[in-house]
Design a protein around this motif. Sequence first.
Motif, PDB file in Angstrom:
ATOM      1  N   PRO A 182     -25.416 -43.145  19.250  1.00  0.00           N
ATOM      2  CA  PRO A 182     -24.275 -42.452  18.391  1.00  0.00           C
ATOM      3  C   PRO A 182     -24.423 -42.199  17.277  1.00  0.00           C
ATOM      4  CG  PRO A 182     -23.261 -44.382  19.898  1.00  0.00           C
ATOM      5  CD  PRO A 182     -24.848 -44.476  19.888  1.00  0.00           C
ATOM      6  N   VAL A 183     -24.095 -41.317  16.459  1.00  0.00           N
ATOM      7  CA  VAL A 183     -24.512 -40.791  15.057  1.00  0.00           C
ATOM      8  C   VAL A 183     -23.236 -39.971  14.708  1.00  0.00           C
ATOM      9  CG1 VAL A 183     -25.690 -38.799  15.508  1.00  0.00           C
ATOM     10  CG2 VAL A 183     -25.959 -39.926  13.195  1.00  0.00           C
ATOM     11  N   GLU A 184     -22.587 -40.445  13.441  1.00  0.00           N
ATOM     12  CA  GLU A 184     -21.392 -39.702  12.857  1.00  0.00           C
ATOM     13  C   GLU A 184     -22.330 -38.544  12.131  1.00  0.00           C
ATOM     14  OE1 GLU A 184     -17.588 -41.377  11.213  1.00  0.00           O
ATOM     15  OE2 GLU A 184     -19.020 -41.272   9.395  1.00  0.00           O
ATOM     16  N   VAL A 185     -21.403 -37.229  12.443  1.00  0.00           N
ATOM     17  CA  VAL A 185     -21.970 -36.131  11.697  1.00  0.00           C
ATOM     18  C   VAL A 185     -20.636 -35.352  11.319  1.00  0.00           C
ATOM     19  CG1 VAL A 185     -24.011 -35.640  13.116  1.00  0.00           C
ATOM     20  CG2 VAL A 185     -21.795 -34.802  13.977  1.00  0.00           C
ATOM     21  N   GLU A 186     -20.924 -34.437  10.500  1.00  0.00           N
ATOM     22  CA  GLU A 186     -19.757 -33.530  10.072  1.00  0.00           C
ATOM     23  C   GLU A 186     -19.820 -32.225  10.521  1.00  0.00           C
ATOM     24  OE1 GLU A 186     -18.817 -33.723   5.567  1.00  0.00           O
ATOM     25  OE2 GLU A 186     -20.497 -35.198   5.544  1.00  0.00           O
ATOM     26  N   ARG A 187     -18.587 -31.603  10.462  1.00  0.00           N
ATOM     27  CA  ARG A 187     -18.380 -30.081  10.910  1.00  0.00           C
ATOM     28  C   ARG A 187     -17.381 -29.605  10.126  1.00  0.00           C
ATOM     29  NH1 ARG A 187     -16.174 -29.439  16.805  1.00  0.00           N
ATOM     30  NH2 ARG A 187     -13.986 -29.893  16.477  1.00  0.00           N
ATOM     31  N   ILE A 188     -17.403 -28.120  10.009  1.00  0.00           N
ATOM     32  CA  ILE A 188     -16.398 -27.431   9.279  1.00  0.00           C
ATOM     33  C   ILE A 188     -15.125 -27.802   9.899  1.00  0.00           C
ATOM     34  CG2 ILE A 188     -15.742 -25.232   8.258  1.00  0.00           C
ATOM     35  CD1 ILE A 188     -18.073 -25.905   6.984  1.00  0.00           C
ATOM     36  N   LYS A 189     -13.997 -28.059   9.076  1.00  0.00           N
ATOM     37  CA  LYS A 189     -12.682 -28.354   9.611  1.00  0.00           C
ATOM     38  C   LYS A 189     -11.932 -27.186   9.145  1.00  0.00           C
ATOM     39  CE  LYS A 189      -8.893 -31.230   8.858  1.00  0.00           C
ATOM     40  NZ  LYS A 189      -8.296 -32.212   7.582  1.00  0.00           N
ATOM     41  N   GLY A 190     -10.660 -27.188  10.177  1.00  0.00           N
ATOM     42  CA  GLY A 190      -9.684 -26.122   9.723  1.00  0.00           C
ATOM     43  C   GLY A 190      -9.822 -24.718   9.916  1.00  0.00           C
ATOM     44  N   LYS A 191      -9.310 -24.059   8.858  1.00  0.00           N
ATOM     45  CA  LYS A 191      -9.171 -22.455   9.006  1.00  0.00           C
ATOM     46  C   LYS A 191     -10.586 -21.754   9.389  1.00  0.00           C
ATOM     47  CE  LYS A 191      -5.481 -21.818   5.764  1.00  0.00           C
ATOM     48  NZ  LYS A 191      -4.541 -20.758   6.043  1.00  0.00           N
ATOM     49  N   LYS A 192     -10.677 -20.926  10.155  1.00  0.00           N
ATOM     50  CA  LYS A 192     -11.551 -20.130  10.531  1.00  0.00           C
ATOM     51  C   LYS A 192     -11.776 -18.836   9.555  1.00  0.00           C
ATOM     52  CE  LYS A 192     -12.294 -21.838  15.004  1.00  0.00           C
ATOM     53  NZ  LYS A 192     -12.189 -23.131  14.466  1.00  0.00           N
ATOM     54  N   ILE A 193     -13.224 -18.379   9.394  1.00  0.00           N
ATOM     55  CA  ILE A 193     -13.519 -17.261   8.454  1.00  0.00           C
ATOM     56  C   ILE A 193     -13.509 -16.084   9.233  1.00  0.00           C
ATOM     57  CG2 ILE A 193     -15.179 -16.601   7.038  1.00  0.00           C
ATOM     58  CD1 ILE A 193     -15.944 -19.286   6.287  1.00  0.00           C
ATOM     59  N   THR A 194     -12.958 -15.203   8.248  1.00  0.00           N
ATOM     60  CA  THR A 194     -13.376 -13.680   8.580  1.00  0.00           C
ATOM     61  C   THR A 194     -13.705 -12.978   7.430  1.00  0.00           C
ATOM     62  OG1 THR A 194     -12.260 -11.435   9.345  1.00  0.00           O
ATOM     63  CG2 THR A 194     -10.879 -12.870   7.909  1.00  0.00           C
ATOM     64  N   VAL A 195     -14.922 -12.700   7.660  1.00  0.00           N
ATOM     65  CA  VAL A 195     -15.551 -11.586   6.804  1.00  0.00           C
ATOM     66  C   VAL A 195     -14.783 -10.259   6.541  1.00  0.00           C
ATOM     67  CG1 VAL A 195     -17.571 -12.741   6.384  1.00  0.00           C
ATOM     68  CG2 VAL A 195     -17.515 -10.848   8.022  1.00  0.00           C
ATOM     69  N   VAL A 196     -14.835  -9.548   5.436  1.00  0.00           N
ATOM     70  CA  VAL A 196     -14.030  -8.354   5.395  1.00  0.00           C
ATOM     71  C   VAL A 196     -14.867  -7.466   4.254  1.00  0.00           C
ATOM     72  CG1 VAL A 196     -11.898  -7.462   4.520  1.00  0.00           C
ATOM     73  CG2 VAL A 196     -11.729  -9.844   5.182  1.00  0.00           C
ATOM     74  N   PRO A 197     -15.855  -6.773   5.117  1.00  0.00           N
ATOM     75  CA  PRO A 197     -16.448  -5.767   4.544  1.00  0.00           C
ATOM     76  C   PRO A 197     -15.762  -4.567   4.144  1.00  0.00           C
ATOM     77  CG  PRO A 197     -17.135  -5.673   6.581  1.00  0.00           C
ATOM     78  CD  PRO A 197     -16.164  -6.864   6.346  1.00  0.00           C
ATOM     79  N   ILE A 198     -15.793  -4.165   2.644  1.00  0.00           N
ATOM     80  CA  ILE A 198     -15.091  -2.849   2.455  1.00  0.00           C
ATOM     81  C   ILE A 198     -16.042  -1.797   2.420  1.00  0.00           C
ATOM     82  CG2 ILE A 198     -14.100  -1.526   0.694  1.00  0.00           C
ATOM     83  CD1 ILE A 198     -13.049  -4.308  -0.735  1.00  0.00           C
ATOM     84  N   LEU A 199     -15.903  -0.691   3.387  1.00  0.00           N
ATOM     85  CA  LEU A 199     -16.666   0.454   3.733  1.00  0.00           C
ATOM     86  C   LEU A 199     -16.858   1.527   2.471  1.00  0.00           C
ATOM     87  CD1 LEU A 199     -15.046   1.590   7.413  1.00  0.00           C
ATOM     88  CD2 LEU A 199     -17.113  -0.061   6.737  1.00  0.00           C
ATOM     89  N   ARG A 200     -18.058   1.908   2.246  1.00  0.00           N
ATOM     90  CA  ARG A 200     -19.040   1.501   3.279  1.00  0.00           C
ATOM     91  C   ARG A 200     -20.031   0.505   2.778  1.00  0.00           C
ATOM     92  NH1 ARG A 200     -22.689   6.894   2.126  1.00  0.00           N
ATOM     93  NH2 ARG A 200     -21.818   6.423  -0.012  1.00  0.00           N
ATOM     94  N   ALA A 201     -20.049   0.293   1.289  1.00  0.00           N
ATOM     95  CA  ALA A 201     -20.996  -0.422   0.649  1.00  0.00           C
ATOM     96  C   ALA A 201     -20.985  -1.861   1.038  1.00  0.00           C
ATOM     97  CB  ALA A 201     -21.052  -0.307  -0.964  1.00  0.00           C
ATOM     98  N   GLY A 202     -19.772  -2.444   1.372  1.00  0.00           N
ATOM     99  CA  GLY A 202     -19.731  -3.824   1.790  1.00  0.00           C
ATOM    100  C   GLY A 202     -20.410  -4.187   3.061  1.00  0.00           C
TER     101      GLY A 202
END
Length: 206
Positions: free
Chosen positions: A60-80
Motif C-alpha cells: 500500500p502507498v499513499e498518493v494524491e489526486r486532484i480534489k473537489g471541483k472539476k475543470i471546464t476549459v472555455v476557449p473563446i472562438l476563434r483564437a482560443g
Amino acid sequence: MAVHVVDHPLVRHKLGIMRKHNISTKDFRELASELARLLTYEATKDLETEKRTIQGWSGPVEVERIKGKKITVVPILRAGLGMMDGVLDLIPGAKVSVVGLYRNEETLEPVRYYVKLANKMDERIALILDPMLATGGTLVLTVDLLKEAGCTNIRGIFLVAAPEGIRRLEEAHPDVDIYVAAVDEKLNDIGYILPGLGDAGDKIFG
Ligand code: PRP
C-alpha cells in the motif's frame, strides 16, 4: 484580482518567436499550444489534492489526486481554440465550454454568436482561453456568461494582455485572476495590442 505574469525562460523564448511578423501559421499554432500548456501549469498550481491509499508495487502507498471541483476549459472562438490542445494535454478529463464572440471592428465591443457551456457549471472551475486580452470587452462578457450559468471559480489564460483590458476586468470582475505570458504596453487606435502578436485569429486559422 491578480495578474500572474508567468516569468520563465521558456515562456519568454516562445513568446518572442511568436512576435515575428512573418511567422508561419504552423509555427504560430504550435507555439500558442505550447505556451498554453506552460501557463496552465501555473494556473492550476493552487488546486487542492486529497490523499488516498492505493496498492503499489511494494504494498500500500499513499498518493494524491486532484480534489473537489472539476475543470471546464472555455476557449473563446476563434483564437482560443489554438490554445485548447495544449491545455487538454495537461487536463485530459476537462469538459469544454465553447464561447463564440467576435469584436465589432468599429465599436470594438464583443458580439455573441455561439455559446455552449458544459453542464453543472456551478460545480466547476472555468479556465478561459484566449491569446489576447485587448480592450477586455470579450473577457468581461465571457465572465458575465459564466457567472449567469452559476460558475463561481473563474480564471483566464492569455498569451498577451494590454493594461486597458486588465483595468476593465478589474472594474467588472475583481474576483477573476488571469495568467499571462506578458503584459504589453498599450492598445493602438484600432484596438490592437502593442507590440502584441497581430491578429492571433488570422494567424492560427490562416
Ligand atoms: C480577438 C481575441 C479576443 C478579442 C480580444 O478576437 O482573440 O477574443 O479579440 O479583444 P477585446 O479584449 O478588445 O475584447 P477577434 O474578435 O479578432 O475574433 P477571432 O478570434 O474570431 O479572430
